[in-house]
Structure formats: structure tokens, C-alpha cells
Design a protein around this motif. Sequence first.
Motif: not given
Length: 362
Positions: A6-14, A184-189, A342-356
Motif C-alpha cells: 500500500n503506497p499510502a497506509a491509512g491514506l496518509d498524504g492522499v 469528518t471523513f466519515a461524515a463526508r463519505v 460542502e461535499q454535497q455542493r462541490t464533491g462527487r461520490l467518494l469511492r476510493p480504489s483498493s489494492i487486492y
Amino acid sequence: MTIHSNPAAGLDGVAAAVTALSHVDGEKGELIVAGMRIGELAQNTDFEGLTARVWAAAMAREVDAAEARRWLGQARVAAFQRLPAILPATAGLPMIDAFRVAVAAIAPIDGLASEAAIVGAMPVFAAALVRQAEGKAPVAPDPALGHAADLLRMMRGEEAGVEEAKALDAYLVTVADHGMNASTFAARVVASTQANLFMAVTAGYCALTGPLHGGAPEPVLDMLDAIATQDRIASWIDEALARGERLMGFGHRIYKVRDPRADVLKRAVERLGGRGTDLGFAAEVEAYARRALEVAKPDRRLDTNVEFYTAILLDALKIPRRAFTPIFAVGRTAGWTAHALEQQRTGRLLRPSSIYTGAMPG
């Protein structure tokens, strides 16, 4: 197929969102909320003003602080009227779980935006649950008071002192928003699915209850109680570090230097005088812990975080330890609602990818 680590464990820096709400610089030890440093906000803005500020940033339009104050007062009155239906369902539950039940039961209010209904309900539920745990009836809100002053009044059954209300107000402002933290991330998702704000904030609170996020202030007081006396500071901390234990109130996932919120809350505690935890003793514990951590973990920068002085401040205000997480949520809900908007006004559906890394069919 080649499997990569995983290049970004815990999504650090993403970067998960583009936001006008808050910015955290862990290297500089800086928190900016809607264009102002957190120290400036806590000194010059009350919770209603902060709430209006983040809602305005989220919706890209003006929100008047006086209007926000009126909305939150109305929402507290409406939330109180729902307590007879909510409190029986929370009876016997630990405070942190009882508050989850209450948050999930927040309902729309005719004539008020969802964000106002949510933020206004939080102190009513927190105060009522504290009183229920003490075998006391809930106290009706006073919509003319500020959010912090009314929370203390509803919890205690009597008016709080001016300095006490100011101290709690500074706390609510200080913890209202903090970048893309887990809750906050959970609320935005959830908001990104176009679910309503009530669902998004419930998700935010559930994330907050985890011990790696909002559950640290209470153990700070447990640590200070265990140390107990000045002559035990060095031995207790040295032995805890030798056992590989974490010192509560020190270190942060983002900050590599001192958490700027710690100084804001320390000043608020100092203005309260000698109530609650002995501030001189706590300062000695803090100073020795910082030195000991520098020696024990020279490869990591572990400094004082917001939980250390949060615990001392809430203890000075005579807020029960079991209510610390709900009180945190009272403040953070301003940020959760703003991020969801803000997420609903400006964002998209949050749907990150994963490494299988599982097996592939033959």
C-alpha cells in the motif's frame, strides 16, 4: 499479477477533498479554520460566530452570526421537546452509547435548515443524558443564551459563571473543525452518497467514539490521578515508557510539533483559576513527559496534543468524564455539518480504489 504494498497506509498524504473549511500544517503546528488561525478564532469569535463562518465557507454565501445564534436557540428548544421519546431508549446505556442513540434520533425542524437542527440538538442531548445518569430531570434550554452557557446551565440546573461559559465556548470553537480527520471523513463519505445531513453526522459521531480519535481526554485524567503527587511524576512516567505504554495527551498523527489547540485550551484553563485539576501539577507532568519522550523516542516528535488540556478544562468545568466524548461532539458537529454541506455542493461520490492481495482464480 504483481501485488504492490500500500503506497499510502491509512491514506496518509492522499487528498480526499478540496475544501475551504480548514487546513492543518503538522510541521508548523498550525490550524487554520475558514481563513483564521485557531488562536485568533478562540479569542475573537464565539461558537455561534464560528458556526456561521464554517457554514458560510461550505455554502459559499454569507451566514450572519446573529442569525446562527437565533437558529441554534430555536433548535435547542425543539430538541428538548423530543426528549420524552428519546431518553427512555437510552436508559441504562453507557453515556457514549446513549448519545449515539440520541444523535441518531435528531429530526428535521420545520422552518430550520438541517444543519441548525443538528448543531442545536447536541448540547440538549448531552446535558439531558448527564442529568439522567444522575437521576435528575432534564432542564429546558434558554434560547436567549449562547450555546456554551446554555449547555452548562442545562447540565447543572443553574446559571454558569461568565468565565466558565467563556472557557467552554473557547473549547467548542477550538475543536469545531480539524481538517480531514476520521470523523469528518466519515461524515463526508456519507454525505457524498447524497444521504441527508442527519445520516452524515451520525456516521461522524460513530467514528469519533473510537479510542484513536475522540476517546483520549478521559484517560489523561486517569493518568494524572495515577501519578497523584509531584514526587511520583518522574518514576511513574519512566516506568510507563519502559513498559511501552502510551502517555495520554502526547503525540498526534498529524502534528510533528506542539498541537496549537493545546495552548488555546491552556489559556482558557488558566483564566478559570484553581478549579479542578491542579494546573501547576499538570504543567509539571507535561514538562517532564515531553523531556522523557524526547529521550525515549528520539526518532519521533511527540509533543502535547489537544486532549491533555481538554481533559483539564472539562474537569475544571465539572463535566463528568463519561460525557467528554459527547461534549467534544457538541463542538465538532459545526465542522461535520459544514463538511457534509460542502461535499454535497462541490464533491462527487467518494469511492476510493483498493489494492487486492487475495488469491486469484485459476
